[in-house]
Design an enzyme around this catalytic site. Structure first.
Site, PDB file in Angstrom:
ATOM      1  N   CYS A 124     100.474  38.753  21.450  1.00 15.85           N
ATOM      2  CA  CYS A 124     100.949  37.471  21.967  1.00 15.85           C
ATOM      3  C   CYS A 124     102.420  37.261  21.603  1.00 15.85           C
ATOM      4  O   CYS A 124     103.283  37.932  22.125  1.00 15.85           O
ATOM      5  CB  CYS A 124     100.052  36.348  21.452  1.00 15.85           C
ATOM      6  SG  CYS A 124     100.267  34.787  22.328  1.00 15.85           S
ATOM      7  N   HIS A 158      94.197  38.231  22.280  1.00 17.74           N
ATOM      8  CA  HIS A 158      94.123  38.284  20.814  1.00 17.74           C
ATOM      9  C   HIS A 158      92.916  39.070  20.289  1.00 17.74           C
ATOM     10  O   HIS A 158      91.867  38.482  20.034  1.00 17.74           O
ATOM     11  CB  HIS A 158      94.043  36.862  20.262  1.00 17.74           C
ATOM     12  CG  HIS A 158      95.316  36.106  20.394  1.00 17.74           C
ATOM     13  ND1 HIS A 158      96.199  35.952  19.353  1.00 17.74           N
ATOM     14  CD2 HIS A 158      95.861  35.464  21.451  1.00 17.74           C
ATOM     15  CE1 HIS A 158      97.242  35.242  19.760  1.00 17.74           C
ATOM     16  NE2 HIS A 158      97.062  34.934  21.026  1.00 17.74           N
ATOM     17  N   GLU A 195      92.468  40.098  17.342  1.00 13.94           N
ATOM     18  CA  GLU A 195      92.143  39.695  15.954  1.00 13.94           C
ATOM     19  C   GLU A 195      91.205  38.497  15.898  1.00 13.94           C
ATOM     20  O   GLU A 195      90.682  38.172  14.836  1.00 13.94           O
ATOM     21  CB  GLU A 195      93.437  39.425  15.169  1.00 13.94           C
ATOM     22  CG  GLU A 195      94.067  38.055  15.371  1.00 13.94           C
ATOM     23  CD  GLU A 195      94.834  37.915  16.679  1.00 13.94           C
ATOM     24  OE1 GLU A 195      94.628  38.745  17.589  1.00 13.94           O
ATOM     25  OE2 GLU A 195      95.614  36.951  16.810  1.00 13.94           O
TER      26      GLU A 195
END
Lengths: 233, 87
Positions: free
Chosen positions: A86, A195, A197
């Site tokens: 991002c 994302h 994560e």
């Protein structure tokens, strides 16, 4: 144990999530700060998501001048795995480790959703634990997520297999050719808007068909880097 | 104090989502007759003293390397505005 650094810039939001993802994948996370002038001998680096410097000027434009970025660029040129998520992807384009740029979403709205991606290149340092063509679901949340580049650059990315991830079913921000993430020639530097994560632990990930919030499709980004580092030693 | 003004615009071939939204809003508010809108940025670099060629050169360099991203934007003008003209 693989040591993976996560850089915190002023305004980073997802640095702790990224560090946690590194640990869940079996690595050791190392906190790095934007003003550091040493990478502390880490084996790989993650530039996390967020709104560094409030996205002032352009997303990632000011962070790319942070002292630590000089070290990250040198290490990337030397082959160290670097992942930009991002805002981290935006920093990687601003510092010219990856081509193109991100502009405001076509629809001008901030968007947050569970997004399906296709792994187009499963040979990068951050995607080798996936199968080429595999579809994964990870969260996406951005305002300036529309990937743009000139036609010649886009054609070159396609021809060289450097489109690493592509949006499937729905293009959330107007990105050219549904591009969600790209890699450099060598495959050690990867940037993407969604994302991974945030999809590493059952109970806190995106919804799957069978179960709410069970998705852990993002974990393989981090295990891939660790596998790549192990294979290189 | 003199000011160096830097104008940055999105490249013509890059879609400008903000300009497009403004362009769509204008006729709704009764401002008819505008075919398109593009939105750019204006930076004012205030100089403490005199604008030398060297300083202007630095401003041009900053404009190309930091204030704009050449992938998506063009620096369309770097000009000096004196305080008399500005006020």
């Amino acid at each position: 144990m693989a040591r993976i650094g996560v850089v915190t810039f002023p305004g980073s939001l997802d640095d702790r999530d990224a560090a946690r993802a590194v640990r869940l994948a079996g690595g050791e996370s190392v906190n790095l700060f934007h003003s550091d002038e040493s990478l502390q001998d880490v084996d790989a680096v993650v530039l996390p998501g967020g709104f560094s410097y409030g996205d002032y000027l352009r997303a990632g434009a000011i962070s790319r001048f942070a002292p630590i970025m000089e070290k990250v660029v040198d290490a990337a040129h030397g082959g160290m795995p670097v992942l930009g998520i991002c805002n981290g992807f935006q920093v990687l384009t601003e510092v010219h480790l990856l081509p193109g740029s991100m502009i405001k979403n076509e629809h001008l709205h901030f968007i947050c959703r569970d997004q399906v991606l296709r792994v187009e290149n499963a040979e990068t340092a951050w995607s080798s634990d996936y199968e080429a063509g595999q579809e994964i679901t990870i969260p996406l949340k951005n305002q300036d997520g529309q990937y743009v580049a000139d036609e010649a650059t886009l054609d070159a990315l396609e021809a060289e297999g450097r489109v690493a991830f592509r949006y499937v079913g729905f293009n959330p921000n107007g990105s050219r050719r549904d591009i969600a993430g790209i890699t450099n020639e060598r495959g050690n530097v990867v940037g993407l808007m969604p994302h991974p994560e945030h999809a590493v632990e059952a109970g806190f990930g995106p919804d799957s068909v069978l179960n709410g919030r069970r998705g852990t499709d993002g974990l393989s980004f981090f295990t891939s880097a660790i596998s790549t580092l192990v294979a290189a030693t | 104090m003199p000011t160096i003004v830097v104008h940055v615009m999105p490249k013509p071939e890059i879609l400008d989502p903000q300009g497009k939204a403004v362009g769509n809003a204008l006729p709704r508010l009764g401002f008819e007759g505008f075919a398109a809108v593009r939105q750019g940025k204006r930076f004012e670099l205030t100089v403490d003293g005199e604008v030398t060629e060297e300083l202007l050169g630095k401003a041009r360099e900053a404009a190309e390397t930091m204030l704009s991203n050449p992938v998506i934007e063009d620096v369309v003008a770097v000009e000096v505005v004196t305080s008399e003209a500005a006020s």
